[in-house]
Design an enzyme around this catalytic site. Structure first.
Site, mmCIF file in Angstrom:
data_model
loop_
_atom_site.group_PDB
_atom_site.id
_atom_site.type_symbol
_atom_site.label_atom_id
_atom_site.label_comp_id
_atom_site.label_asym_id
_atom_site.label_seq_id
_atom_site.Cartn_x
_atom_site.Cartn_y
_atom_site.Cartn_z
ATOM 1 N N GLY A 47 9.537 1.534 23.980
ATOM 2 C CA GLY A 47 10.763 1.884 24.686
ATOM 3 C C GLY A 47 10.575 2.737 25.916
ATOM 4 C CG HIS A 48 8.247 6.404 27.916
ATOM 5 N ND1 HIS A 48 7.223 6.589 28.799
ATOM 6 C CD2 HIS A 48 9.158 7.367 28.182
ATOM 7 C CE1 HIS A 48 7.482 7.634 29.565
ATOM 8 N NE2 HIS A 48 8.659 8.116 29.220
ATOM 9 C CG PHE A 49 8.761 3.998 31.964
ATOM 10 C CD1 PHE A 49 10.101 3.991 32.304
ATOM 11 C CD2 PHE A 49 8.059 5.175 32.116
ATOM 12 C CE1 PHE A 49 10.722 5.136 32.780
ATOM 13 C CE2 PHE A 49 8.668 6.322 32.589
ATOM 14 C CZ PHE A 49 10.005 6.302 32.915
ATOM 15 C CB VAL A 54 3.972 5.875 31.614
ATOM 16 C CG1 VAL A 54 3.549 7.287 31.965
ATOM 17 C CG2 VAL A 54 3.743 4.946 32.789
#
Length: 140
Positions: A47-49, A54
């Site tokens: 879910g983080h980029f 990253v």
């Protein structure tokens, strides 16, 4: 060098929140260096980029804090206790951490009074600093 099992004997963190794969104590309770092998299988990458994975900065700081806790909790007086965050000062992020990186995590305890400690922490990848912060620990 401490392996994952030995690290889990010192700090209470477990998967998926144990962010240190191996560590070494440099000075008895005063400094430690840890390593995190960052892989695409980390749950936060979903879910983080996801288009450009990253590692979240807050997790880099948490990994640094875990290394500081390993140093502090290896002291005889604090064995079996928990190191809590008392504060984060001057956190700066200087680069990205991506799958395939080995994150080197260094924390030196620069001040200690009773159950409180302050650590100077630096995270790097291939010799390039990616994060630095001053971390305050409260032992409970």
């Amino acid at each position: 060098m401490l392996n994952t099992k030995q690290i889990m004997e010192i700090i209470p963190h477990r998967y998926p929140f144990l962010l240190v794969d191996k560590a070494e104590l440099l000075e008895d309770g005063r400094a430690a260096v840890g390593y995190k092998n960052v892989t695409i299988n980390e749950p936060f990458f979903q879910g983080h980029f996801p288009q450009e994975p990253v590692m979240p900065g807050v997790l880099i700081v948490e990994a640094l804090a875990q290394v500081g806790a390993i140093a502090l909790l290896s002291q005889e007086a604090f064995k079996g206790k928990i190191a809590y965050f008392g504060g984060i000062k001057e956190a700066k992020f200087r680069g990205k951490v991506v799958p395939g990186d080995t994150l080197k995590l260094e924390c030196e305890i620069i001040k200690q009074k009773g159950p409180m400690g302050v650590g100077k922490a630096v995270a790097s990848v291939e010799g390039k600093k990616v994060c630095e912060a001053e971390l305050i620990f409260a032992i409970g």
